[in-house]
Design a protein around this motif. Structure first.
Motif, PDB file in Angstrom:
ATOM      1  N   HIS A 173       0.786  -1.233   0.000  1.00  0.00           N
ATOM      2  CA  HIS A 173       0.000   0.000   0.000  1.00  0.00           C
ATOM      3  C   HIS A 173       0.815   1.279   0.000  1.00  0.00           C
ATOM      4  O   HIS A 173       0.350   2.302  -0.520  1.00  0.00           O
ATOM      5  CB  HIS A 173      -0.937   0.005   1.209  1.00  0.00           C
ATOM      6  N   PHE A 214      -2.125   0.616   5.980  1.00  0.00           N
ATOM      7  CA  PHE A 214      -2.420   1.421   4.804  1.00  0.00           C
ATOM      8  C   PHE A 214      -1.405   2.535   4.551  1.00  0.00           C
ATOM      9  O   PHE A 214      -1.215   2.955   3.412  1.00  0.00           O
ATOM     10  CB  PHE A 214      -3.805   2.060   4.930  1.00  0.00           C
ATOM     11  N   HIS A 256      -6.341   5.589   6.961  1.00  0.00           N
ATOM     12  CA  HIS A 256      -5.742   5.461   5.632  1.00  0.00           C
ATOM     13  C   HIS A 256      -4.561   6.396   5.411  1.00  0.00           C
ATOM     14  O   HIS A 256      -3.847   6.252   4.408  1.00  0.00           O
ATOM     15  CB  HIS A 256      -6.790   5.738   4.553  1.00  0.00           C
ATOM     16  N   GLY A 270      -9.009   8.863   8.235  1.00  0.00           N
ATOM     17  CA  GLY A 270      -9.503   7.636   7.626  1.00  0.00           C
ATOM     18  C   GLY A 270     -10.999   7.616   7.427  1.00  0.00           C
ATOM     19  O   GLY A 270     -11.610   8.627   7.049  1.00  0.00           O
ATOM     20  N   SER A 297      -8.311   9.881   2.421  1.00  0.00           N
ATOM     21  CA  SER A 297      -7.304   9.013   1.804  1.00  0.00           C
ATOM     22  C   SER A 297      -5.877   9.481   2.029  1.00  0.00           C
ATOM     23  O   SER A 297      -4.952   8.662   2.003  1.00  0.00           O
ATOM     24  CB  SER A 297      -7.542   8.921   0.289  1.00  0.00           C
TER      25      SER A 297
END
Length: 325
Positions: A173, A214, A256, A270, A297
């Motif tokens: 990721h 992530f 994230h 997130g 994001s």
């Protein structure tokens, strides 16, 4: 008779298809330029970075936007319409963007215009992050262990031969550069991969997480902050030594994005509009008011600024950090 004619035609086509020498090669998919959208700044944006004194953001349908202040955004022409997931700049002019269809783009003027370096929709693997450590050496990571490198500024890309990546083909990721120039990759099932030799070799690190990681951010001289599923965030002062310590986030939402700023503070963001301000010295976080609903994001924290830009489901938003932070 018409039915017999159709049947004969079908049988003939089938017979020709079974003959390799006569079968036509599948037509190559040509990239289409991104559409210019009046409300692009309010659509799904997947990454944002500070570039010089301004910002550049990328998102769905090949959209790339620039801003001088994080408030007003202008879309620029892009030669592909695939979703763009990440960007990396080495200075105020030279940068790269990656995304679905294994797309790789480059810019030499701070994001005002972009050139296509790679477009491979046939492999059906999106690229999820990109990192350049100088103007020539760069890496791109993605789904199912997709891992590429370049040593010529992106003129050519080749797969990285790394057994710790190939053995499981897990989603990768994010890739970040630490303060001591080590490179850290995070991914599915808590995967942590570390390179201490500028990406020539990679080793699997003991991870504090079993769930997907992530995002990651460099911390201090050789440490990192990582975050992922179920609101988990962990801090290490020296990644080579491990020693991961949990950050009490008080959230169960997937995180994230994370960005470290100042001596020991970080922003994390997130799902469900979650935005957290973390005190890394105390390993505690408090929830901030989100500037918009939806999932975030990415985060870009401006140098010497009390503001940050959030990218996510509802577009791009400027966040004022609390006074004294």
């Amino acid at each position: 008779m018409p039915n017999l004619a159709r049947l004969s035609c079908a049988l003939l086509v089938g017979a020709l298809f079974m003959l390799p020498s006569l079968r036509a090669a599948p037509a190559a998919i040509a990239p289409r330029p991104a559409l210019m959208a009046p409300r692009a700044a309010s659509s799904l944006m997947l990454d944002v970075a500070q570039v010089g004194s301004g910002y550049v953001a990328v998102g769905e349908r090949g959209q790339i936007l620039r801003s001088a202040d994080g408030k007003k955004w202008q879309q620029v022409p892009v030669p592909v319409r695939a979703a763009l997931t990440a960007i990396s700049f080495v200075d105020a002019r030279n940068g790269w963007a990656v995304g679905h269809d294994a797309v790789i783009l480059s810019t030499r003027n701070g994001g005002a215009s972009w050139a296509l370096q790679q477009f491979e929709p046939e492999i059906e693997k999106p690229l999820l992050d990109v990192l350049f450590i100088d103007g020539r050496r760069g890496f791109a990571v993605g789904a199912f262990g997709l891992f590429l490198r370049t040593v010529d500024g992106g003129a050519s890309w080749s797969p990285v031969n790394a057994p710790v990546v190939d053995e499981d083909e897990l989603n990768l990721h994010a890739i970040v550069r630490l303060g001591n120039d080590d490179l850290l990759i995070v991914g599915e099932q808590g995967r942590l991969l570390l390179s201490t030799d500028a990406g020539r070799s990679w080793s699997k690190q003991v991870s504090p997480m079993e769930a997907t990681v992530f995002a990651a951010a460099a911390y201090g001289s050789s440490g990192a902050l990582i975050c992922g599923l179920r609101g988990q965030a962990w801090l290490s002062k020296a990644v080579r030594d491990g020693g991961w310590q949990a950050i009490a986030t008080g959230s169960g939402q997937a995180l994230h994005a994370c960005a470290v700023f100042g001596r020991s503070q970080a922003l994390l963001a997130g799902a469900e509009g979650t935005v957290l301000l973390a005190d890394l010295a105390r390993r505690q976080a408090q929830r901030l008011k989100s500037p918009a609903a939806g999932t975030w994001s990415a985060i870009a924290v401006g140098d010497g600024s009390d503001a940050a830009v959030l990218a996510g489901e509802r577009g791009l938003h400027l966040l004022k950090r609390p006074s004294g932070s």
